[in-house]
Design a protein around this motif. Sequence first.
Motif, PDB file in Angstrom:
ATOM      1  N   LEU A 169      -5.123   6.170  -1.618  1.00  0.00           N
ATOM      2  CA  LEU A 169      -4.455   4.961  -1.174  1.00  0.00           C
ATOM      3  C   LEU A 169      -4.426   4.004  -2.353  1.00  0.00           C
ATOM      4  CD1 LEU A 169      -5.954   4.361   2.392  1.00  0.00           C
ATOM      5  CD2 LEU A 169      -3.695   5.258   1.809  1.00  0.00           C
ATOM      6  N   LEU A 228      -2.477   0.384  -4.341  1.00  0.00           N
ATOM      7  CA  LEU A 228      -1.814  -0.901  -4.123  1.00  0.00           C
ATOM      8  C   LEU A 228      -0.948  -1.248  -5.328  1.00  0.00           C
ATOM      9  CD1 LEU A 228      -4.535  -3.251  -2.560  1.00  0.00           C
ATOM     10  CD2 LEU A 228      -2.475  -2.385  -1.450  1.00  0.00           C
ATOM     11  N   GLU A 287       0.836  -1.195   0.000  1.00  0.00           N
ATOM     12  CA  GLU A 287       0.000   0.000   0.000  1.00  0.00           C
ATOM     13  C   GLU A 287       0.879   1.255   0.000  1.00  0.00           C
ATOM     14  OE1 GLU A 287      -4.252   0.709   2.001  1.00  0.00           O
ATOM     15  OE2 GLU A 287      -2.622   0.782   3.459  1.00  0.00           O
TER      16      GLU A 287
END
Length: 263
Positions: free
Chosen positions: A48, A50, A5
């Motif tokens: 956020l 990934l 992340e």
Amino acid sequence: MKKTEWYLEYEILINRPGLLGDISSLLGMLSINIVMINGVENARRGLLILTEYDEQITRLKSILETMDTIDLIKLRKPKLRDKLAVRHGRYIRRETEEPKIIRFVRDDLGILVDFMAELFKQEGHKLIGIRGMPRVGKTESVVAASVCANKRWLFVSSTLLKQTVRSKLIAGEYSPDNIFIIDGAVSKRRSDERHWQLIREVMQLPAIKVVEHPDVFIRGTEYNMDDFDYIIELRSNENEEIIYPEVKESGFSQNDGFSMFDF
């Protein structure tokens, strides 16, 4: 392969239609997944994301730095403040001169509970102080955060329902998974040596401890403000001043405007 992340924050310099779509398309082409996105401060957006490989972040950064419509602010492994900013749409307020001090007003109770819940989920010793005038919501926020973190809370001293001053715990209550709540004003005024011995035992546990009125708590004790990992200040409004009366051996004076059940 386990995904990592990251936190991406940028400021919009030219707010043209389709800008967010361009950013999202860029992330898609780099095989970067978006977990959450929100405005975090004025013209800033936080995301956020990934990724599977650090090379994806390196390429993303090099491309974003060439765009004239945005200014890249942050691209890093997310801190707790970053995650809360994306969830709630703004940053929590940290005192710049005293970085351990974090300020909230009553309108911030949602983000305050979320912040404390994230702290409560962490393992090991952590000492958190919470300041505020009477009936502003200190204890209720700590209890709510404990519930959110799926942790049991224990009052070592409190006035939430009735005045509590404990001098011992039963065996199961010494668990490091518990949240120990101490009202510094109650402990300072109403306690005896057995109560303070219990506080010393609790302080040695690898657990989360929350002390309300930490300024009162440390007076005349072996503890000081440097022992606290965080100091949370909760006010009714931005302009409210947090003032504590002098605690004497005989208790608060009748003219100080406080009673034990105010706390």
